[in-house]
Design a protein around this motif. Structure first.
Motif, PDB file in Angstrom:
ATOM      1  N   THR A 333       0.434  -1.181  -0.081  1.00 28.63           N
ATOM      2  CA  THR A 333      -0.362  -0.136  -0.506  1.00 28.63           C
ATOM      3  C   THR A 333       0.582   1.448   0.417  1.00 28.63           C
ATOM      4  O   THR A 333       2.327   1.072   0.347  1.00 28.63           O
ATOM      5  CB  THR A 333      -1.141  -0.252   0.862  1.00 28.63           C
ATOM      6  OG1 THR A 333       0.134  -0.210   2.845  1.00 28.63           O
ATOM      7  CG2 THR A 333      -1.862  -0.973   1.670  1.00 28.63           C
ATOM      8  N   LEU A 334       0.454   2.277  -0.500  1.00 33.81           N
ATOM      9  CA  LEU A 334       0.954   3.304  -0.080  1.00 33.81           C
ATOM     10  C   LEU A 334       1.518   3.633   1.485  1.00 33.81           C
ATOM     11  O   LEU A 334       2.851   4.999   0.980  1.00 33.81           O
ATOM     12  CB  LEU A 334       0.233   5.000  -0.192  1.00 33.81           C
ATOM     13  CG  LEU A 334      -0.662   4.894  -1.198  1.00 33.81           C
ATOM     14  CD1 LEU A 334      -1.729   6.037  -1.130  1.00 33.81           C
ATOM     15  CD2 LEU A 334       0.230   5.048  -2.154  1.00 33.81           C
ATOM     16  N   LEU A 335       1.379   3.293   2.382  1.00 35.49           N
ATOM     17  CA  LEU A 335       1.763   3.099   3.469  1.00 35.49           C
ATOM     18  C   LEU A 335       3.179   3.178   3.336  1.00 35.49           C
ATOM     19  O   LEU A 335       4.176   4.050   3.959  1.00 35.49           O
ATOM     20  CB  LEU A 335       1.762   2.002   4.696  1.00 35.49           C
ATOM     21  CG  LEU A 335       2.117   1.978   5.963  1.00 35.49           C
ATOM     22  CD1 LEU A 335       2.175   3.926   6.569  1.00 35.49           C
ATOM     23  CD2 LEU A 335       1.421   1.604   7.124  1.00 35.49           C
ATOM     24  N   GLY A 336       3.888   2.486   2.257  1.00 35.64           N
ATOM     25  CA  GLY A 336       5.048   2.352   2.823  1.00 35.64           C
ATOM     26  C   GLY A 336       5.938   2.890   1.501  1.00 35.64           C
ATOM     27  O   GLY A 336       7.249   2.782   1.447  1.00 35.64           O
ATOM     28  N   LYS A 337       5.628   3.650   0.880  1.00 39.01           N
ATOM     29  CA  LYS A 337       6.070   4.786   0.606  1.00 39.01           C
ATOM     30  C   LYS A 337       6.144   6.348   1.277  1.00 39.01           C
ATOM     31  O   LYS A 337       7.468   7.125   1.106  1.00 39.01           O
ATOM     32  CB  LYS A 337       5.256   5.690  -0.879  1.00 39.01           C
ATOM     33  CG  LYS A 337       5.373   4.528  -1.815  1.00 39.01           C
ATOM     34  CD  LYS A 337       4.365   5.150  -3.129  1.00 39.01           C
ATOM     35  CE  LYS A 337       3.779   3.742  -4.149  1.00 39.01           C
ATOM     36  NZ  LYS A 337       2.986   4.388  -5.552  1.00 39.01           N
ATOM     37  N   TYR A 338       6.451   6.186   2.537  1.00 44.56           N
ATOM     38  CA  TYR A 338       6.285   7.408   3.082  1.00 44.56           C
ATOM     39  C   TYR A 338       6.196   6.613   4.776  1.00 44.56           C
ATOM     40  O   TYR A 338       6.207   6.862   6.077  1.00 44.56           O
ATOM     41  CB  TYR A 338       4.622   7.898   3.545  1.00 44.56           C
ATOM     42  CG  TYR A 338       4.651   9.265   2.547  1.00 44.56           C
ATOM     43  CD1 TYR A 338       4.655   9.194   1.843  1.00 44.56           C
ATOM     44  CD2 TYR A 338       3.099   7.940   2.449  1.00 44.56           C
ATOM     45  CE1 TYR A 338       3.693  10.191   0.955  1.00 44.56           C
ATOM     46  CE2 TYR A 338       2.887   8.807   0.544  1.00 44.56           C
ATOM     47  CZ  TYR A 338       3.335   9.660   0.086  1.00 44.56           C
ATOM     48  OH  TYR A 338       2.852  10.081  -1.475  1.00 44.56           O
ATOM     49  N   PRO A 339       8.055   5.931   4.953  1.00 46.65           N
ATOM     50  CA  PRO A 339       8.604   5.776   5.571  1.00 46.65           C
ATOM     51  C   PRO A 339       9.042   6.749   7.362  1.00 46.65           C
ATOM     52  O   PRO A 339       8.894   6.098   8.408  1.00 46.65           O
ATOM     53  CB  PRO A 339       9.571   4.975   5.438  1.00 46.65           C
ATOM     54  CG  PRO A 339      10.293   5.797   4.183  1.00 46.65           C
ATOM     55  CD  PRO A 339       8.710   5.915   3.504  1.00 46.65           C
ATOM     56  N   VAL A 340       9.635   7.837   6.941  1.00 49.01           N
ATOM     57  CA  VAL A 340       9.474   8.742   7.785  1.00 49.01           C
ATOM     58  C   VAL A 340       8.182   8.591   8.408  1.00 49.01           C
ATOM     59  O   VAL A 340       8.349   8.998   9.673  1.00 49.01           O
ATOM     60  CB  VAL A 340       9.941   9.896   6.686  1.00 49.01           C
ATOM     61  CG1 VAL A 340      10.030  11.222   8.330  1.00 49.01           C
ATOM     62  CG2 VAL A 340      11.615   9.775   6.645  1.00 49.01           C
ATOM     63  N   LEU A 341       7.276   9.272   7.633  1.00 46.49           N
ATOM     64  CA  LEU A 341       5.678   9.578   8.428  1.00 46.49           C
ATOM     65  C   LEU A 341       5.446   8.988   9.413  1.00 46.49           C
ATOM     66  O   LEU A 341       4.525   8.373  10.299  1.00 46.49           O
ATOM     67  CB  LEU A 341       5.165   9.779   6.607  1.00 46.49           C
ATOM     68  CG  LEU A 341       3.718  10.013   8.147  1.00 46.49           C
ATOM     69  CD1 LEU A 341       4.029  11.627   8.716  1.00 46.49           C
ATOM     70  CD2 LEU A 341       2.562  10.620   6.343  1.00 46.49           C
ATOM     71  N   MET A 432       9.770  -1.315  10.951  1.00 45.27           N
ATOM     72  CA  MET A 432      10.126   0.085  10.590  1.00 45.27           C
ATOM     73  C   MET A 432      11.146   0.330  10.137  1.00 45.27           C
ATOM     74  O   MET A 432      12.283  -0.865  10.642  1.00 45.27           O
ATOM     75  CB  MET A 432       9.549   1.106  11.720  1.00 45.27           C
ATOM     76  CG  MET A 432       7.652   0.739  12.145  1.00 45.27           C
ATOM     77  SD  MET A 432       7.864   1.736  12.508  1.00 45.27           S
ATOM     78  CE  MET A 432       8.653   3.332  14.549  1.00 45.27           C
ATOM     79  N   LYS A 433      11.476   1.390   9.120  1.00 49.44           N
ATOM     80  CA  LYS A 433      12.544   2.153   8.471  1.00 49.44           C
ATOM     81  C   LYS A 433      13.427   2.311   9.763  1.00 49.44           C
ATOM     82  O   LYS A 433      14.317   2.908   9.672  1.00 49.44           O
ATOM     83  CB  LYS A 433      12.418   2.149   7.637  1.00 49.44           C
ATOM     84  CG  LYS A 433      12.187   2.264   6.266  1.00 49.44           C
ATOM     85  CD  LYS A 433      12.110   0.538   5.655  1.00 49.44           C
ATOM     86  CE  LYS A 433      11.706   0.004   4.738  1.00 49.44           C
ATOM     87  NZ  LYS A 433      12.237  -1.456   4.285  1.00 49.44           N
ATOM     88  N   ILE A 434      13.832   1.259  10.517  1.00 48.06           N
ATOM     89  CA  ILE A 434      14.740   1.845  11.483  1.00 48.06           C
ATOM     90  C   ILE A 434      15.209   0.764  12.700  1.00 48.06           C
ATOM     91  O   ILE A 434      15.017  -0.382  11.663  1.00 48.06           O
ATOM     92  CB  ILE A 434      14.426   3.126  13.087  1.00 48.06           C
ATOM     93  CG1 ILE A 434      12.654   2.030  13.691  1.00 48.06           C
ATOM     94  CG2 ILE A 434      13.814   4.251  12.129  1.00 48.06           C
ATOM     95  CD1 ILE A 434      12.334   3.066  14.691  1.00 48.06           C
TER      96      ILE A 434
END
Length: 731
Positions: A333-341, A432-434
């Motif tokens: 989904t679009l969720l993966g395009k905004y990892p910072v958010l 998450m991307k951390i």
């Protein structure tokens, strides 16, 4: 997917790549006619870069083992020639110990720095040390002479932000200001962490353990253990843990340790030139929570220990299914395009909900440490607020069971809320991307549940010591139940439910806590947890993430019991084009280059002829590419119409005007692993697991029929388990 091989007649080219039809300098006509001289001397030398692998490919374990054996043999022979060679052989033998020493020193240093930095930045969210800004609250109060026993964590040198800014430490205004700054610091730390990962080292996100397991199985992921990943992972791990997110640093520390190992391996040719030897360097252990209980456990307590194991198995199942579903939604989904958010939102929710509860406000490591501790006379925690008998005169470490005071009951409600909070928020945090570890959050969930159960059993034993279950081992006034032990057992149960470890988990818990005498309770909980979790699914969290990412990983624990044969899995299938092969003495350089350009296979079988299809060997794609490129650059006479030979005898040149042949016997694997078409797939899967094969050729009476790759095996296993075979993305 195999395509039809492209083969066409090529006429002799008079000029190619600047050769202009000239003879090689220094070569006589007879040498050119017989295919000898400088050309053959050059071709018999090793090619540079041969033996390396492309990114996202699997290494050939058998070849790496063979290369290491050849290296040992050469060193052994040379060591007898001179004292200098003997010294070099001794240095080679000691290099493994040197690498381990360097890895231990660097990893230990980084772990210490990370630990100190996390303590300081975690406390920075609540206040600051006036005597030294780089001191944590505990370090700040060490130097104070005004600290009291009851308020040992409070001292004039340590001030909360509201007290520092407004001069008031109590009241609604101070609470709101501290609340606001706590959330603000958490958002700042998490934003810096995700930004650094996204910009400088994308491989620094996550725990790293699924990828490490895949790499150790023989998969190549360039840069995953690189210097930038090491640096960014170290820095962002401090930021991520300090932000207060429900994650730990133990899993990422394994990644850090492996990066250290890869760094030092590059300094020694013994490891840098052999992917198999490089994977032998791994091993990181640590001690987090030292515990010392003064009461033995009793057989009757195995019942609540097993119940904690059941809870751990159920929690593991819930977490794996919930987290994988969330991660799959993130990827699709679009969720993966905004990892910072995503990181900012999860951090904000975590901080807002965590601050009001003292058990979620503090770092998870501190929480587990408090839950593991036994309540002695020197403890001032709410969990140790028992009603004491003023006439009691017993040793400090032999305090009997007592009725719970108001502090204990208040702590139980707070722990119950903390348990619900940790269960839910950890599902959305991991992945998450951390940098994010799972050991500490899983242990926290189990430790909270275990402490609650431990206090409940303790109070039951105190108030109902005449019950039959307590009568035989818990007399009035005795120290019967240790709630901290239940917390430790619960932590092991939940960690086992998530990772599906048993014996190794007990060893880890022993190393983390030092509780050797509690192996039986730990084992009972871990085994029960695994049994319960396995009833809902065999994969642990790391194996589930490996499947989610499509990594080519064969788990040794997976059983294959289906009655299929190699012919059912091999490629090409009946509806597919024939297998792309090379012949031993009738393929030109242009044919090879065209085949490489039009296909993406890792290698090609070599046969006697297309008519007989008798198998000779197997040649790797990269080695073939490097060999032809090197020959074109360094040797005159090699043109597109030059015939490539894989034979042992030197090729003969029929006429002086014919192009020079290219002999590539050196890069040909003459003993590729083969099976017959009627070999059971159960045997083939076992062979791929134990030998770490990249591919296996299928023959019948020496005639090549097809090929089975690791990807084919994984897809077939997924298909047999009613899973999507296309989820295996890498070869």
């Amino acid at each position: 997917d195999y395509i039809a091989e492209r083969y066409r007649c090529v006429y002799f080219e008079q000029t190619d790549r600047g050769n202009n039809g000239r003879r090689r300098t220094g070569a006589t006509p007879s040498e050119e006619m017989n295919g000898t001289g400088n050309l053959m001397d050059f071709l018999d030398e090793p090619f540079p870069d041969v033996g390396t692998y492309e990114d996202f490919h699997t290494i050939d374990w058998l070849r790496e083992k063979s290369r290491d054996t050849d290296r040992h043999r050469k060193i052994s022979i040379k060591s007898k020639e001179s004292y200098w060679e003997l010294i070099k052989s001794l240095l080679d033998a000691w290099s493994g110990w040197v690498v381990m020493l360097l890895i231990g020193m660097l990893t230990g240093t980084l772990a210490g720095v990370i630990d100190l930095a996390v303590d300081w930045m975690t406390d920075l969210k609540e206040g600051v040390c006036l005597s030294a800004l780089y001191y944590s609250r505990e370090q700040c109060c060490w130097t104070s002479n005004e600290t009291t026993f009851d308020d040992r964590d409070k001292c004039p040198q340590w001030q909360k932000w509201a007290e520092l800014m407004t001069g008031h430490s109590e009241g609604p205004g101070a609470y709101v200001l501290n609340y606001f700054l706590y959330v603000l610091w958490a958002l700042l730390f998490s934003f810096l962490a995700v930004s650094l990962v996204r910009v400088f080292a994308p491989y620094a996100c996550g725990s790293g353990i699924p990828e490490i397991k895949t790499i150790l199985s023989g998969f190549i992921i360039r840069g995953y253990l690189g210097k930038w990943t090491l640096l960014i992972k170290t820095v962002t791990l401090v930021l991520a843990v300090s932000s207060g997110l429900s994650l730990g640093k133990e899993g990422p520390l394994v990644h850090v340790a492996c990066c250290c190992g890869n760094l030092f391996c590059s300094l020694f040719s013994k490891y840098s030139k052999n992917e198999g030897k490089r994977r032998e360097v791994r091993l990181y252990r640590l001690v987090l929570f030292y515990v010392e209980y003064h009461t033995p456990w009793y057989m009757a307590e195995l019942v609540p220990f097993i119940l904690l194991g059941v809870f751990g198995g159920l929690w593991g199942t819930l977490f794996i299914r919930g987290n994988i579903a969330w991660c799959r939604r993130r990827k699709t989904t679009l969720l993966g395009k905004y990892p910072v958010l995503e990181v900012i939102v999860i951090t904000g929710i975590t901080a807002v909900l965590a601050f009001p509860n003292p058990y979620t406000r503090r770092s998870t490591s501190e929480l587990i440490s408090e839950l593991f501790n036994d309540c002695g006379a020197l403890e001032s925690s709410q969990l140790c607020d028992y009603v004491n008998n003023p006439n009691m005169s017993r040793p400090v470490d032999d305090i009997p069971d007592r009725p719970a005071g108001p502090g204990v009951y208040s702590a139980l409600w707070q722990l119950a809320l903390a348990l619900i909070f940790k269960i839910v928020i950890t599902i959305f945090t991991f992945g998450m991307k951390i940098p994010s570890g799972l050991f500490i959050p899983s242990m926290a969930v189990g430790a909270i549940a275990g402490r609650i159960v431990g206090i409940a059993v303790e109070q039951m034993a105190y108030h109902h010591h005449d019950w039959i279950i307590f009568k035989n081992w818990c007399r009035p006034g005795a120290d019967c139940v240790t709630p901290g032990l239940y917390a430790m057992v619960g932590a092991a149960a939940c960690l086992g439910g998530v990772t599906r470890m048993t014996v190794s988990l007990v060893v880890i818990m022993f190393e983390l806590t030092g509780g050797l005498e509690y192996i039986v309770p730990l084992m009972a909980a871990a085994v029960t947890s695994k049994w319960v979790a396995d009833a809902f699914g065999k994969e642990g969290i790391y194996e589930s993430h490996i499947q989610l990412n499509g990594y080519p990983y064969l788990d040794v624990r997976d059983e294959f019991t289906h009655r299929t044969l190699a012919t059912d899995v091999m490629r090409p299938r009946r509806s597919e084009p024939p297998l792309a092969v090379l012949t031993q003495d009738s393929t030109t350089v242009e044919d090879v280059e065209t085949l490489i350009k039009d296909t993406d296979y890792n290698g090609f079988p070599v046969v006697v002829s297309r008519e007989s299809e008798r198998l000779i060997g197997f040649v790797q794609r990269r080695e073939l590419t490097v060999a032809i490129k090197t020959a074109r650059q360094k040797q005159d006479g090699v043109v597109s119409s030059s015939v490539v030979y894989f034979t042992e005898d030197n090729p003969q040149v029929a006429e002086a005007c014919d192009p020079q042949p290219l002999k590539l016997r050196r890069i040909l694997n003459l003993s590729p692993f083969t099976v017959t078409d009627h070999t059971p797939m159960e045997t083939v899967v076992d062979i791929f697991r134990k030998l770490g094969l990249r591919q296996c050729l299928v023959t019948r009476s020496g005639r090549l029929l097809g090929i089975i790759t690791k990807k084919d095996v994984l897809r077939h296993m997924a298909q047999m388990m009613n899973q999507d075979p296309e989820s295996i993305m890498f070869n």
